[in-house]
Design an enzyme around this catalytic site. Structure first.
Site, PDB file in Angstrom:
ATOM      1  N   ASP A 165      -7.029   4.792  62.171  1.00  0.00           N
ATOM      2  CA  ASP A 165      -6.789   4.817  63.624  1.00  0.00           C
ATOM      3  C   ASP A 165      -5.323   4.683  63.996  1.00  0.00           C
ATOM      4  OD1 ASP A 165      -9.492   5.128  64.036  1.00  0.00           O
ATOM      5  OD2 ASP A 165      -9.868   3.024  64.524  1.00  0.00           O
ATOM      6  N   HIS A 221       1.786  10.893  43.516  1.00  0.00           N
ATOM      7  CA  HIS A 221       1.420   9.578  42.978  1.00  0.00           C
ATOM      8  C   HIS A 221       1.249   8.543  44.084  1.00  0.00           C
ATOM      9  CE1 HIS A 221       2.355   6.049  40.143  1.00  0.00           C
ATOM     10  NE2 HIS A 221       1.323   6.656  39.589  1.00  0.00           N
ATOM     11  N   ASP A 236      16.916 -11.463  46.671  1.00  0.00           N
ATOM     12  CA  ASP A 236      17.257 -12.734  47.308  1.00  0.00           C
ATOM     13  C   ASP A 236      16.002 -13.322  47.964  1.00  0.00           C
ATOM     14  OD1 ASP A 236      19.836 -12.437  46.374  1.00  0.00           O
ATOM     15  OD2 ASP A 236      20.527 -11.423  48.178  1.00  0.00           O
ATOM     16  N   HIS A 284       0.023  -3.255  36.475  1.00  0.00           N
ATOM     17  CA  HIS A 284       0.272  -1.937  37.064  1.00  0.00           C
ATOM     18  C   HIS A 284       0.970  -2.038  38.413  1.00  0.00           C
ATOM     19  CE1 HIS A 284      -1.067   2.092  38.735  1.00  0.00           C
ATOM     20  NE2 HIS A 284      -0.596   2.434  37.558  1.00  0.00           N
ATOM     21  N   LYS A 293       3.845  -2.585  41.229  1.00  0.00           N
ATOM     22  CA  LYS A 293       5.230  -2.107  41.278  1.00  0.00           C
ATOM     23  C   LYS A 293       5.890  -2.724  42.515  1.00  0.00           C
ATOM     24  CE  LYS A 293       2.433   1.732  40.149  1.00  0.00           C
ATOM     25  NZ  LYS A 293       2.604   2.016  38.803  1.00  0.00           N
ATOM     26  N   LYS A 333      -0.196   6.212  47.194  1.00  0.00           N
ATOM     27  CA  LYS A 333      -1.435   5.549  47.577  1.00  0.00           C
ATOM     28  C   LYS A 333      -1.264   5.085  49.022  1.00  0.00           C
ATOM     29  CE  LYS A 333      -1.231   4.942  42.901  1.00  0.00           C
ATOM     30  NZ  LYS A 333      -0.052   5.235  42.066  1.00  0.00           N
TER      31      LYS A 333
END
Length: 481
Positions: A230, A223, A406, A399, A401, A225
């Site tokens: 470079d 899952h 603090d 969507h 996350k 991404k």
């Protein structure tokens, strides 16, 4: 009479087999599951033993097949070799942390293998289409290599921009590697493979489904991404590469972090490990792990990366989330599309509120799954009773996350607050110890708040009996979702 006895024999045989399945489940399942997950499985076995057996054989054992586990066992050496190229100067990030942050950094290093690194430049971007354009732009600027790993890649307006950038880079002689999840990208993977054939872009499917002697699991998915260009520029967060309206009339809101500095090499190392898992090709080398550029005044963030999932058996992103919530002193803000917490995380949230910490949970008003909606809603009562602010985001499908603690810890990644992300999916999380980044995240959180409805306990308690019944029933099986 014969038919009667035959029917009786078959009924007795079916009963014996059913009870054998149930007894076998009682003996076998608790040894391989958390108590909550074991209870959910056993409940299913008691009511529907045959159905439960078929489902369990398909998705019940949260482990990869042996051939995959053998490869996973080799990943630590590959990762160790890769991060061995990171300069010693960058390793001094721990010294810049406050004492209580050092404990968190030690935890992340211990469970995820990646150290805390100084002198990073991290910028958040919550503009969906701009992120696609910027990633394509970074690939267009690539001189040596471009690595992209994504759960969902589609051959649509958004995906086409990234694919076209990779094709252009490959024509310039840039080494381009692309990893896409075989299930997440199932809709367009054949079209993408056909398109890239002969382009110079190396495409690998992550965990393609197999049903023979090298069988793979449908529910254990990658899952993550990650984009690395470079070894200098990286992207990490929640956004897949598909158009903003992924489902009809459902517009996605995401959050990505663009990173420069040594922590990019940790993202690179994760990609190298995942590439090996699919190809058995060890691409770790000095040219993929270049020396970081000299630090500049705006590159002051200390950060590290936590990979988690079945391919990192010791790393649990839920352990990190729970520890951070316990460590909070003033404020905790969580944003997730799917909130089905385990018990330790739920206790941590209640405890934080009891200590006087302000805890806010942003969730999308309705998800893209009715079962998940009901399971998620089953937790609202105790959250509201504990004093957690539950904010229902209404403008889009939230969507994104992320988590802020603090005024000095920001967490952005691919992991949801549910069992799938905690145990089944391979995820990646960026942890940044930086006040400026938290301020940037607060601006995004304030925008959520302006577009959300705060759920009140007195209003929530007015929902109908059958809705509560559906929530409670779904909660019983929530460890299986």
């Amino acid at each position: 009479m014969t038919d009667f006895f035959d029917g009786t024999v078959w009924a007795i045989a079916a009963g014996v087999i059913s009870w054998s399945i149930i007894i076998g489940a009682v003996v076998y399942i608790p040894f391989r599951r958390s108590p909550v997950a074991a209870q959910a499985w056993l409940l299913l076995f008691f009511f529907l033993p045959w159905v439960a057996l078929l489902i369990y054989l398909a998705v019940g054992n949260a482990r990869h097949p042996k051939w995959r586990r053998d490869r996973i066992a080799e990943v630590p050496d590959i990762i160790r070799k890769a991060i061995g190229h990171i300069s010693l100067e960058s390793m001094g990030g721990m010294r810049s942390l406050r004492p209580h942050h050092r404990m968190t950094a030690h935890l992340v290093h211990r469970i995820g293998r990646f150290p805390c690194l100084a002198d990073n430049r991290i910028r958040l971007d919550a503009d969906y289409n701009r992120v696609v354009d910027r990633i394509a732009g970074d690939i267009d600027a690539a001189k040596h290599h471009a690595h992209v790993m994504v759960y969902i890649l589609q051959n649509d307006q958004a995906g086409n921009k990234v694919l076209s950038a990779l094709e252009r880079a490959a024509r310039r002689g840039v080494k381009c590697r692309l990893l896409i999840d075989a299930v997440g990208s199932s809709r367009d993977r054949k079209a993408i493979a056909k398109r890239l054939k002969g382009s110079g872009v190396e495409l690998q499917l992550i965990l393609p489904l197999r049903f023979w002697n090298r069988a793979t699991r449908l529910d254990l998915r990658n899952h993550r991404k990650i984009v690395v260009v470079d070894g200098r520029v990286g992207w990490v967060g929640s956004q897949n590469m598909h158009r903003i309206e992924y489902e009809p009339k459902t517009f996605y809101r995401e959050l990505m972090a663009r990173v420069e500095g040594p922590v990019v090499l940790e993202l690179q190392a994760i990609f190298i490990g995942d590439w090996y898992l699919e190809t058995e090709e060890d691409i770790a080398s000095r040219d993929l792990m270049p020396e970081p550029l000299p630090p500049s005044p705006d590159r002051t963030a200390t950060a590290q990366v936590l990979p988690s999932g079945p391919d990192y058996p010791m790393a649990g992103v839920d352990v990190l989330f729970t520890d951070l919530i316990y460590s909070a002193r003033q404020r905790v803000v969580l944003a997730t599309p799917y909130f089905i917490p385990n018990e330790p995380l739920l206790v941590a949230l209640r405890t934080a509120v009891s200590k006087g910490v302000r805890v806010t949970l942003f969730v999308t008003s309705t998800t893209n799954s009715m079962l998940i909606d009901r399971a998620q809603q089953s937790y609202y009562d105790e959250l509201l009773e504990a004093g957690v602010e539950v904010m229902l985001y209404r403008e889009r499908f939230l969507h994104a996350k992320h988590l802020s603690i603090d005024d000095d810890i920001a967490i952005v990644g691919s992991a949801n607050m549910d069992r799938r992300s905690f145990e089944l999916n391979s995820e990646v999380t960026l942890i940044a110890y930086n006040e400026d980044l938290v301020r940037d995240l607060r601006v995004i959180e304030d925008d959520y708040r302006a577009k959300s409805h705060r759920l009140q306990l007195k209003d929530w308690e007015k929902r109908g009996f059958f809705m509560q019944l559906a929530e409670n029933a779904t909660r019983l099986i929530s460890p299986l979702l």
